[in-house]
Design a protein around this motif. Structure first.
Motif, PDB file in Angstrom:
ATOM      1  N   ASN A   1      26.130  48.997  52.127  1.00  0.00           N
ATOM      2  CA  ASN A   1      26.133  47.932  53.135  1.00  0.00           C
ATOM      3  C   ASN A   1      26.374  48.505  54.528  1.00  0.00           C
ATOM      4  O   ASN A   1      25.698  48.140  55.496  1.00  0.00           O
TER       5      ASN A   1
ATOM      6  N   CYS B   1      23.754  48.532  57.858  1.00  0.00           N
ATOM      7  CA  CYS B   1      24.160  47.765  59.040  1.00  0.00           C
ATOM      8  C   CYS B   1      24.530  48.649  60.231  1.00  0.00           C
ATOM      9  O   CYS B   1      24.650  48.149  61.351  1.00  0.00           O
TER      10      CYS B   1
ATOM     11  N   ASP C   1      30.151  43.410  58.095  1.00  0.00           N
ATOM     12  CA  ASP C   1      30.513  41.991  58.175  1.00  0.00           C
ATOM     13  C   ASP C   1      29.640  41.220  59.154  1.00  0.00           C
ATOM     14  O   ASP C   1      29.663  39.976  59.162  1.00  0.00           O
ATOM     15  N   ASP C   2      28.861  41.934  59.987  1.00  0.00           N
ATOM     16  CA  ASP C   2      28.018  41.259  60.968  1.00  0.00           C
ATOM     17  C   ASP C   2      26.783  40.625  60.336  1.00  0.00           C
ATOM     18  O   ASP C   2      26.094  39.831  60.982  1.00  0.00           O
ATOM     19  N   PHE C   3      26.481  41.000  59.079  1.00  0.00           N
ATOM     20  CA  PHE C   3      25.279  40.499  58.418  1.00  0.00           C
ATOM     21  C   PHE C   3      25.632  39.954  57.039  1.00  0.00           C
ATOM     22  O   PHE C   3      26.530  40.455  56.367  1.00  0.00           O
ATOM     23  N   SER C   4      24.901  38.957  56.640  1.00  0.00           N
ATOM     24  CA  SER C   4      25.116  38.399  55.308  1.00  0.00           C
ATOM     25  C   SER C   4      24.558  39.342  54.249  1.00  0.00           C
ATOM     26  O   SER C   4      23.678  40.168  54.531  1.00  0.00           O
ATOM     27  N   ASN C   5      25.061  39.216  53.039  1.00  0.00           N
ATOM     28  CA  ASN C   5      24.556  40.017  51.935  1.00  0.00           C
ATOM     29  C   ASN C   5      23.083  39.714  51.678  1.00  0.00           C
ATOM     30  O   ASN C   5      22.299  40.596  51.314  1.00  0.00           O
ATOM     31  N   GLU C   6      22.693  38.459  51.928  1.00  0.00           N
ATOM     32  CA  GLU C   6      21.295  38.059  51.742  1.00  0.00           C
ATOM     33  C   GLU C   6      20.381  38.779  52.738  1.00  0.00           C
ATOM     34  O   GLU C   6      19.281  39.202  52.388  1.00  0.00           O
TER      35      GLU C   6
END
Length: 244
Positions: free
Chosen positions: A97, A101, A107-112
């Motif tokens: 992750n 990123c 944490d700035d982006f969703s897992n999706e």
């Protein structure tokens, strides 16, 4: 020779080279002065033999290293995000992750969103079966697993980062070294489709006849001279993606 001047423009979204000349540290000319304007959506193949100055020019555009050896100006949009994929891409010691990123935080982006970016650049299910489960592993375990990925798989992680971050200017240096020509062509098609308004500059050693149709600007460095020709609008990248 006062060095290359980098200008930020608030009035244009173009990447502009004005009387740009690149020199070696010895003072010898590596690339003679040239002028070029690239607009959003342009995709330029930067050709030339090894040692012609392709990587040095990309380094100058980014503004690091040898940029002080030369003259002329490089004008970029004031708020443009520029990202570079060098021949040997830096891979931070992070979880999957975190790598996708980077330089932003996971944490700035969703897992999706991260999953979608990975699916975009990994066309083979067998690779996705290896990569996607790492999103749910503990960070330490994910870090170790990423280090065991192949060079091509790690390169695609870097490309997933570009899909996620959507840079305005993307510089790629000799991508075929990690992927091979066919995979490079397919991946470029995906990136172009996902970033239709980005400016692409891709350094390559391919002959002009072998350069994919998605490149609408062809530049070539021979004996220090830059020749540039602009073709009709690049063909839709769907033609490339269809071969995935």
């Amino acid at each position: 020779n006062n060095g290359i001047e980098h200008i930020k423009s608030i009035n244009s979204k173009d990447l502009v080279f004005s009387s740009l000349s690149i020199r070696k540290p010895s003072g010898d000319v590596l690339i003679a002065p040239f002028d070029l304007r690239l607009k959003p959506g342009d995709c330029m193949a930067l050709g030339g033999d090894s040692g012609a100055g392709k990587t040095t020019l990309i380094t100058a555009i980014v503004g690091r290293g040898l940029h002080q050896h030369g003259s002329g100006t490089i004008t970029t949009p004031a708020n443009a995000q520029m990202l570079c994929i060098p021949q040997k891409s830096y891979q931070p010691d992070l979880s999957l992750n975190g790598i996708v990123c980077y330089p932003k935080k996971a944490d700035d982006f969703s897992n999706e969103a991260v999953t979608e970016a990975l699916r975009a650049v990994f066309p083979k299910q067998k690779d996705l079966d290896v990569v996607l489960p790492l999103l749910d592993r503990p960070d330490a375990e994910s870090k170790n697993a990423v280090k065991g990925l192949s060079m091509g798989q790690q390169y695609r992680l870097v490309c997933a980062r570009k899909v996620l971050l959507q840079p305005d200017i993307l510089l790629l240096d000799e991508t075929a070294n990690s992927l091979g020509n066919d995979e490079e062509e397919n991946l470029l098609g995906v990136l172009r489709e996902r970033m239709p308004n980005s400016i692409f500059i891709v350094a390559t050693q391919r002959d002009d006849k072998d350069i994919p149709a998605t490149f609408n600007v062809r530049a070539h460095i021979v004996d220090g001279q830059m020749t540039i020709r602009r073709l009709d609008a690049a063909k839709p990248s769907n033609d490339l993606k269809a071969s995935l």
